[in-house]
Design an enzyme around this catalytic site. Structure first.
Site, PDB file in Angstrom:
ATOM      1  N   LYS A  96       0.072 -12.726   7.653  1.00  0.00           N
ATOM      2  CA  LYS A  96      -0.971 -11.858   7.113  1.00  0.00           C
ATOM      3  C   LYS A  96      -1.603 -12.633   5.965  1.00  0.00           C
ATOM      4  CE  LYS A  96      -1.809  -7.454   4.766  1.00  0.00           C
ATOM      5  NZ  LYS A  96      -1.203  -6.253   4.137  1.00  0.00           N
ATOM      6  N   TYR A 129       3.592 -12.806   4.678  1.00  0.00           N
ATOM      7  CA  TYR A 129       2.484 -12.174   3.967  1.00  0.00           C
ATOM      8  C   TYR A 129       2.089 -13.056   2.786  1.00  0.00           C
ATOM      9  CZ  TYR A 129      -0.072  -8.378   1.541  1.00  0.00           C
ATOM     10  OH  TYR A 129      -1.022  -7.608   0.899  1.00  0.00           O
ATOM     11  N   ILE A 165      -4.253  -6.558   9.252  1.00  0.00           N
ATOM     12  CA  ILE A 165      -3.432  -5.461   8.739  1.00  0.00           C
ATOM     13  C   ILE A 165      -4.242  -4.875   7.599  1.00  0.00           C
ATOM     14  CG2 ILE A 165      -1.292  -4.792   7.586  1.00  0.00           C
ATOM     15  CD1 ILE A 165       0.114  -7.009   9.154  1.00  0.00           C
ATOM     16  N   THR A 219       0.821  -1.210   0.000  1.00  0.00           N
ATOM     17  CA  THR A 219       0.000   0.000   0.000  1.00  0.00           C
ATOM     18  C   THR A 219       0.855   1.259   0.000  1.00  0.00           C
ATOM     19  OG1 THR A 219      -1.743  -1.200   1.150  1.00  0.00           O
ATOM     20  CG2 THR A 219      -1.876   1.191   1.232  1.00  0.00           C
TER      21      THR A 219
END
Length: 291
Positions: free
Chosen positions: A164, A135, A206, A47
């Site tokens: 995540k 992740y 998250i 992001t």
């Protein structure tokens, strides 16, 4: 590990019109999270448009996030890649002062096997000076880390503390939660399924939308963690339309449009990403005005 139970947010990197890093906006963004109930912050994730930041800019963002945070919340640093050897060297040489954990994405583009993914994270675990959160985001990496592999990593690599999980598959998340060690953190990486994952035994999220609506989203997460299902779902359905909106034209164009409406940062992204269309910006603006 309790530091990472609840709501973390994947911070954007605010840019000025000339596409330089907007340090003042980054400070406003951090303050907005701290003041509205967010539990921890993630810098330099997807992001944050980290793929288009120079090394000098990454160091600037790291330093400014630490400075803006002033020790108020735990910090997670995104360090990932698809060259295991280069990533090991980066981890060994990175300045991680002020951060409490590393978020490392599964290798992208190479499309490794499950064995390759496992061995990659064994090496990351050995090299990392901080606890590691894996992740898993198949939509970006083109390879899904299966629950068996996450479980194997969790049991083999003692400083890998969580995952995540952003496959967007609640059934996969439930299988994962059922098999990993009790203290291993299964964290949602998909805003829309955060609450179902928490109610199934996940430890939080998250989030992207969380930085736009930190008070409401973190409250939803806390209600879910405490088993207050009715209150949690009421908040979920209040926020849910905004999740569809901010991802309609890709991330972080949508969330940057929302934050611009809230006058926290400007609406600039770097190519190959482009700003949200005027139509989407208007829809986002209309939704924000409801809060």
């Amino acid at each position: 590990m309790k530091s990472f139970v609840g709501t973390g947010v994947a911070l954007i990197t605010p840019f000025k019109k000339d596409l330089s890093v907007d340090v003042e906006a980054l400070h406003r963004l951090v303050d907005y999270q701290v003041e509205n109930g967010i539990n921890y912050l993630v810098a330099l994730g997807t992001t944050a448009e980290s793929a288009t930041l120079s090394q000098k800019e990454k160091e600037l963002v790291k330093a400014e996030v630490v400075k803006a945070n002033r020790g108020r919340l735990p910090l997670v640093l995104g360090i990932g890649g698809n060259n295991t050897g280069a990533l090991v060297e980066e981890l060994k040489n990175s300045n991680v002062e002020g951060f409490q954990a590393i978020l490392s994405v599964s290798p992208y583009y190479n499309k490794p096997t499950q064995e390759g993914i496992f061995r990659h994270f064994v090496e990351i675990s050995k090299a990392s000076p901080l606890p590691v959160i894996v992740y898993n985001v198949p939509g970006r990496t083109s390879s899904n880390i299966l629950p068996d592999t996450i479980n194997r990593i969790a049991r083999h690599c003692k400083n890998v503390i969580g995952v995540k999980e952003a496959a967007g598959d609640v059934v996969q998340a439930m299988r994962l939660i059922s098999m990993v060690p009790k203290d291993f953190l299964v964290i949602s990486g998909d805003d829309m399924v955060t609450l179902p994952m928490i109610l199934a035994g996940g430890k939080g999220v998250i989030s992207v939308i969380g930085q736009g609506f930190p008070k409401e989203f973190s409250e939803m997460v806390q209600e879910g963690l405490h088993g207050n299902v009715e209150k949690a779902y009421k908040l979920h359905y209040k926020i849910a339309p905004s999740i569809d909106l901010i991802f309609a034209e890709g991330n972080p164009a949508g969330i940057k449009s929302l934050l611009a409406k809230k006058e926290i940062s400007e609406n600039y992204v770097r190519l190959p990403l482009v700003e949200a269309t005027e139509d989407l910006q208007q829809k986002i603006s209309d939704f924000v005005s409801l809060f």
